[in-house]
Write an enzyme that holds these catalytic residues in place. Structure first.
Site, PDB file in Angstrom:
ATOM      1  N   HIS A 163       0.911  -1.110  -0.094  1.00 18.78           N
ATOM      2  CA  HIS A 163      -0.079   0.012   0.010  1.00 18.78           C
ATOM      3  C   HIS A 163       0.874   1.174   0.114  1.00 18.78           C
ATOM      4  CE1 HIS A 163       1.125   0.782   4.215  1.00 18.78           C
ATOM      5  NE2 HIS A 163       0.821  -0.429   4.380  1.00 18.78           N
ATOM      6  N   GLU A 197      -2.259  -7.276   7.075  1.00 19.32           N
ATOM      7  CA  GLU A 197      -0.769  -7.076   7.697  1.00 19.32           C
ATOM      8  C   GLU A 197      -0.624  -7.987   8.931  1.00 19.32           C
ATOM      9  OE1 GLU A 197       2.040  -6.626   7.460  1.00 19.32           O
ATOM     10  OE2 GLU A 197       2.407  -4.711   7.604  1.00 19.32           O
TER      11      GLU A 197
END
Length: 361
Positions: A100, A205
């Site tokens: 990201h 994550e």
């Protein structure tokens, strides 16, 4: 609260999990990122054709006028040839693993410094200026995603690259925004798969006590991107983040293996569809690379690494098991001592494991 089976397994409430019956490896020799001489800290994927090495392939001889084809066109044919020639228990896929863009949590860590961030500030939802719970992209992060968008479009126009057959996105806001800015609105080649992503829990994550790892609920995620598919079994509330315990490296690697197992040897991700985009996070991409036997390769925010993966179904069930306990993470209850290399709470207070924020967001 009754937890889902997935949550119980990932949180270590079950005694063990069966190891995967799929063995993964990286097929080297195709990308610069595979080579030890490539420095991740200075590598710019947009400057070197995604890192695709300029070389010939064994499959070139089957192509008429292959000299007139681009490197990416010939590489795609090479991957298809590998799949065509492999037995039914072997698959090859190219994973485009994208990190990201810069999020508000990244900026906050830079502002406070990593030790203070880890042991206090990251356990809050934000400060008086910004929010970093399930952090959104900063303007700089949006720009990084647009760099990826423009790069994909350039490769489509100039290299006739085969665009992803499938798109997978982590459920955290920064990855959803990154994927949307990167792929939405591309002028895709004729016959290409549309940008119709699926949001998958396992590609999130690494789960720490930081609130940036705490996802929004399913209803909120759906409200942001109502046309995107959310995988079956995705829970309304985030059952994995609790503000007290964190995944160990081994636990995350087991989760990453399970995530990959959902992409290989399945009907949705067929052998024919060999290009898969995964928009994820630095820690999760590092974990995936470890499962694939790839060298360590850290990505800057917004960067992408392609990996040619060989997956093989081994005969029989692997009955080896691994205990996957999570660990309690201690932190301070007020801003810690600054300018130190480790967490030191103010007034020599002892770190605690009590959550600093509510967990039901």
């Amino acid at each position: 609260m009754k937890l889902s089976a997935l949550s119980q397994a990932l949180l270590g409430f079950t005694a063990s999990v069966h190891a995967s019956t799929i063995q993964y490896s990286t097929v080297t020799g195709y990308f610069l990122q595979d080579e030890a001489s490539t420095d991740p800290s200075t590598f710019d994927y947009t400057a070197v054709n995604f890192g695709l090495i300029n070389r010939t392939y064994p499959a070139d001889k089957e192509l008429k006028h292959h000299q007139s084809l681009t490197q990416w066109e010939r590489f795609y044919h090479q991957v298809q040839k590998l799949n065509d020639d492999s037995p039914c228990n072997v698959e090859y896929k190219v994973l485009f693993l994208g990190r990201h863009g810069n999020g508000w949590h990244n900026s906050a860590e830079t502002y406070y410094g990593t030790p203070a961030w880890n042991c206090y500030w990251a356990e809050l939802n934000g400060n008086s200026t910004v929010t970093w719970f399930d952090a959104a992209l900063t303007p700089a992060g949006e720009d990084q995603a647009l760099v990826a968008h423009n790069f994909w479009q350039r490769l489509i126009n100039e290299q006739h690259i085969h665009t992803p057959d499938n798109y997978i996105i982590s459920p955290l806001i920064r990855t959803l925004q990154t994927a949307n800015l990167t792929f939405n609105g591309l002028d895709l080649p004729h016959g290409a798969a549309p940008f119709a992503p699926v949001i998958k829990e396992l590609f999130r994550e690494g789960i720490s006590i930081h609130t940036c790892d705490h996802r929004h609920n399913k209803t909120y995620i759906h409200s942001l991107f109502p046309s995107w598919r959310i995988e079956p079994g995705f829970t309304e509330q985030d059952e994995l983040w609790n503000g007290v315990t964190a995944e160990t490296t081994a636990a995350q690697k087991a989760r990453s293996t399970r995530a990959l197992d959902e992409v290989f040897f399945t009907e949705e991700y067929s052998k024919k569809n060999s290009y898969v985009s995964v928009t994820s996070h630095s820690g999760e991409i590092a974990s995936i690379l470890s499962v694939l036997g790839h060298r360590r390769f850290s990505l800057n925010t917004g960067a992408v690494i392609p990996v040619l993966v060989r997956a093989e179904h081994v005969k029989g069930e692997n009955t080896a098991t691994s205990s996957l306990p999570w660990t309690a993470s201690a932190h301070c209850t007020s801003p810690p001592v600054t300018s130190v290399s480790a967490c030191v709470c103010a007034s020599s207070a002892s770190p605690v494991t009590t959550p600093l924020v509510a967990t039901g967001i």
